[in-house]
Design a protein around this motif. Structure first.
Motif, PDB file in Angstrom:
ATOM      1  N   ARG A  66       0.926  -1.393   0.132  1.00 39.76           N
ATOM      2  CA  ARG A  66      -0.430  -0.309  -0.282  1.00 39.76           C
ATOM      3  C   ARG A  66       1.075   1.069  -0.014  1.00 39.76           C
ATOM      4  NH1 ARG A  66      -4.257   0.477   4.899  1.00 39.76           N
ATOM      5  NH2 ARG A  66      -4.694  -1.710   3.769  1.00 39.76           N
ATOM      6  N   TRP A  67       1.916   1.058   0.439  1.00 42.28           N
ATOM      7  CA  TRP A  67       3.189   2.438   0.744  1.00 42.28           C
ATOM      8  C   TRP A  67       3.325   2.801  -0.245  1.00 42.28           C
ATOM      9  CZ3 TRP A  67       8.038   2.546   0.830  1.00 42.28           C
ATOM     10  CH2 TRP A  67       9.133   3.617   1.241  1.00 42.28           C
ATOM     11  N   GLN A  68       4.399   2.128  -0.791  1.00 44.87           N
ATOM     12  CA  GLN A  68       4.820   1.734  -2.646  1.00 44.87           C
ATOM     13  C   GLN A  68       3.767   2.369  -3.572  1.00 44.87           C
ATOM     14  OE1 GLN A  68       5.039  -0.920  -0.267  1.00 44.87           O
ATOM     15  NE2 GLN A  68       7.142  -1.584  -1.122  1.00 44.87           N
ATOM     16  N   LEU A  71       2.666   6.401  -2.880  1.00 46.84           N
ATOM     17  CA  LEU A  71       3.565   6.846  -3.751  1.00 46.84           C
ATOM     18  C   LEU A  71       3.955   6.831  -5.539  1.00 46.84           C
ATOM     19  CD1 LEU A  71       6.281   6.322  -0.538  1.00 46.84           C
ATOM     20  CD2 LEU A  71       4.844   8.571  -1.137  1.00 46.84           C
ATOM     21  N   LYS A 352       8.388   3.626   9.112  1.00 45.98           N
ATOM     22  CA  LYS A 352       6.690   3.920   8.374  1.00 45.98           C
ATOM     23  C   LYS A 352       5.963   3.134   8.092  1.00 45.98           C
ATOM     24  CE  LYS A 352       7.816   8.668   9.929  1.00 45.98           C
ATOM     25  NZ  LYS A 352       8.191  10.441   9.468  1.00 45.98           N
ATOM     26  N   ALA A 353       7.439   2.565   6.860  1.00 45.44           N
ATOM     27  CA  ALA A 353       6.564   1.590   5.208  1.00 45.44           C
ATOM     28  C   ALA A 353       5.413   0.415   5.919  1.00 45.44           C
ATOM     29  CB  ALA A 353       7.864   1.525   4.090  1.00 45.44           C
ATOM     30  N   ILE A 356       2.112   1.188   7.452  1.00 49.79           N
ATOM     31  CA  ILE A 356       1.390   0.924   6.272  1.00 49.79           C
ATOM     32  C   ILE A 356       0.986  -0.232   5.658  1.00 49.79           C
ATOM     33  CG2 ILE A 356       0.725   2.426   4.509  1.00 49.79           C
ATOM     34  CD1 ILE A 356       2.550   4.394   5.060  1.00 49.79           C
ATOM     35  N   ASN A 357       2.777  -0.831   4.820  1.00 52.09           N
ATOM     36  CA  ASN A 357       2.047  -2.334   4.815  1.00 52.09           C
ATOM     37  C   ASN A 357       1.617  -3.582   5.389  1.00 52.09           C
ATOM     38  OD1 ASN A 357       3.110  -1.008   2.508  1.00 52.09           O
ATOM     39  ND2 ASN A 357       5.139  -1.893   1.665  1.00 52.09           N
TER      40      ASN A 357
END
Length: 609
Positions: A66-68, A71, A352-353, A356-357
């Motif tokens: 989700r993070w990638q 962004l 942080k990543a 989220i992931n």
């Protein structure tokens, strides 16, 4: 578990962190493999080292989540304002009808069309054998006095030879379709006509220089800092262009703007690539370009609503304000931070990543990163020189053929994109169609890259695009315009796929030690092609079909030259020696060239080795 992880970290090659490169073909491993089997490199089907040499960033947060995704989507939108600035001159400098400025009061007695007939000088066209109006000269007589004593019809009976022919010193322009343009504001017509092409060339020259140097800046100061600084400069330069009172200053601003725009695109691309891993490098790298054709469609609508070049400049500049919030949402590349030895900052980004992931970090992740940095400091980085691109027979052939390909591709792609107004038809509709045909081309390229390799698809798409352009040159003169336009758009569809494949193929062909240098120097012939693009349609007075004949021929030659290059395999080569050994044994059924991981692609000259 911890011992296995520590062992994994100790085996990592330091340069593998940037862009998630798989370093399964390590120099030591290659030597050991040669001793054991006599073959070069690692076989494509050898899976033993894939898991062992997974990069630490992908191991920590996953190859794609989700993070990638969030962004990648945001960063891809950076293409919108950049492409608008590249394409906007198509509307800002569009050719419109113009004529010599009549004396005061003349247009109170006769219409503009009557003034053009009465004062105009007509000459026979070299291509159509039809008399055409020459807006650069007029018949010098006292029109005000003659019109006061004679009717318009009576004046038409007078012989033109009785009057002196003079060059016009000022002009009036038809502003119905495009409003005021840079052509009308600065009189870029007649003996100043080439200055309009020069204005476009200045921007494209900035793009060429920016493509070469932006990678160096990004490697030195980081992806995020380069990106944000370029965004601020783009906004400021765009505003200055909109209020610029002098043409000479306008040229300087457009040059710098071109430099900055390509810096944004490249920095965003590299940052996007360094967030993902595995096969998602190829997918994200291609989809990053998807907003480019969308921007063609959008700017066509903006230009149709915002008539006038200054208003249009404001409209394509101000949306960049919204991207300034990226400073608070987009992180620095964790791979770049790791390469710079900034472990604590890398950990902050990864933490942080991972939240989220929903991909928990390994317990000893900080130790893994520190061990990676220690090895990076021990091994250092090899020095490279431009002469390395020509040092051996095979790498010399790769370099020269790629330079031909980059020149051919940029000349054909941008020759079609930036000359839509010269092809015929409505420029607004042409621009929309151009964007619509490129969208499926980019999407199809994802499948091509994952399933069909690089070499043959690149050859076929360039040759097909060239043939489509060449077919337009053999159409009868009375052929419907839509047939010619359809062939041109078919050519653009095909070449758009080449435009996606080419950067990835280039990055794979060069070995690690000179990859950044190789991709960067490829921008030199590409830049030469960009400089030539504005002048391409100057060939049309010699023959109407000559510009497309040149584009078609160059595209076919470029496509056929791809056959001189080898196909890429499943892993990246690291050294010049590996390239030579791999090519020398490429006829062996056990070995393909340069062992390149197809999911591990990066096309920016900003790649940090």
């Amino acid at each position: 578990m911890a011992n296995n992880t520590d062992k994994w970290a100790e085996e990592q090659e330091p340069n593998s962190f940037l862009l998630g490169e798989d370093r399964s073909v390590q120099p030591g491993f290659v030597r050991q493999n040669r001793r054991q089997s006599g073959n070069v490199g690692v076989f494509k089907d050898d899976k033993r080292t894939e898991k062992i040499h997974e990069d630490p960033v992908s191991m920590a947060i996953g190859e794609f989540g989700r993070w990638q995704a969030m962004l990648t989507l945001i960063l891809s939108l950076l293409n919108l304002p950049c492409t608008w600035h590249i394409f906007v001159l198509t509307f800002q400098g569009a050719d419109t009808d113009f004529w010599c400025t009549p004396p005061p009061g003349v247009l109170n007695r006769i219409s503009v069309d009557q003034w053009k007939i009465l004062s105009g000088v007509f000459s026979e066209s070299l291509t159509t054998n039809v008399s055409v109006y020459d807006p650069c000269h007029y018949r010098n007589i006292n029109y005000d006095s003659l019109l006061a004593n004679n009717s318009y019809e009576e004046l038409l009976q007078r012989k033109s030879e009785q009057y002196e022919i003079k060059a016009c010193s000022s002009w009036q322009f038809n502003t119905t379709e495009f409003g005021d343009t840079i052509t009308s504001e600065w009189n870029l017509v007649c003996d100043r006509k080439e200055l309009k092409n020069f204005a476009e060339m200045m921007f494209l020259m900035g793009v060429a220089f920016g493509g070469f140097f932006s990678g160096l800046v990004s490697d030195r100061f980081g992806r995020k800092k380069t990106l944000m600084a370029s965004l601020i400069m783009q906004l400021a330069l765009g505003i200055l262009v909109a209020i610029c009172p002098w043409f000479e200053f306008y040229l300087v601003l457009r040059f710098i703007l071109g430099f900055v725009c390509v810096s944004i695109v490249f920095s965003g691309f590299v940052l996007c690539m360094e967030l993902v891993g595995g096969k998602w490098l190829t997918i994200a790298g291609v989809l990053y370009l998807l907003p480019v054709p969308m921007s063609y469609i959008i700017i066509s609508g903006i230009a149709y609503i915002c008539r006038g070049w200054r208003l249009l400049q404001w409209c394509v500049t101000l949306p960049a304000v919204f991207f300034l919030v990226l400073h608070w949402f987009v992180p620095e590349s964790p791979r770049w931070l790791l390469a710079m030895g900034r472990v604590e900052e890398t950990m902050e980004v990864l933490q942080k990543a991972s939240k989220i992931n929903k991909h928990p970090l390994p317990v000893n992740m900080d130790k893994i990163l520190k061990q990676s940095i220690n090895k990076f400091e021990i091994n250092g980085k090899p020095k490279v020189r431009v002469s390395d691109l020509f040092r051996t027979k095979n790498i010399r052939k790769i370099s020269l053929v790629l330079y031909i390909l980059w020149f051919s591709l940029y000349l054909v792609y941008y020759g079609l994109v930036l000359n839509l107004s010269n092809i015929g038809g409505n420029i607004y509709i042409n621009t929309i169609i151009s964007g619509l045909v490129e969208i499926p081309s980019i999407l199809i390229s994802v499948v091509i890259l994952l399933k069909m390799g690089r070499r043959i698809p690149l050859c076929l798409t360039m040759v097909a695009g060239g043939i489509a352009c060449l077919l337009t040159t053999i159409l009868p003169p009375d052929t419907d315009e839509w047939i010619s336009l359809s062939l041109v758009m078919a050519g653009k569809f095909s070449v758009s796929s080449s435009n996606v494949i080419m950067p990835l193929y280039t990055a794979e062909l060069f070995p690690t030690v000179i990859r950044n240098l190789g991709v960067g120097t490829s921008n030199i012939p590409a830049g030469i092609a960009l400089i030539m693009v504005p002048y391409l349609w100057n060939l049309s007075p010699l023959s109407k079909v000559l510009p497309l004949l040149v584009l078609g021929t160059v595209s076919v030659i470029g496509g056929l030259s791809v056959l001189m290059l080898p196909e890429t395999g499943s892993y990246l080569s690291d050294t010049l020696e590996e390239v030579e050994d791999c090519i020398s044994t490429s006829n062996n059924s056990q070995k393909k060239y340069i062992d390149t991981i197809s999911s591990n692609v990066q096309s920016s000259p900003s790649e940090k080795e």
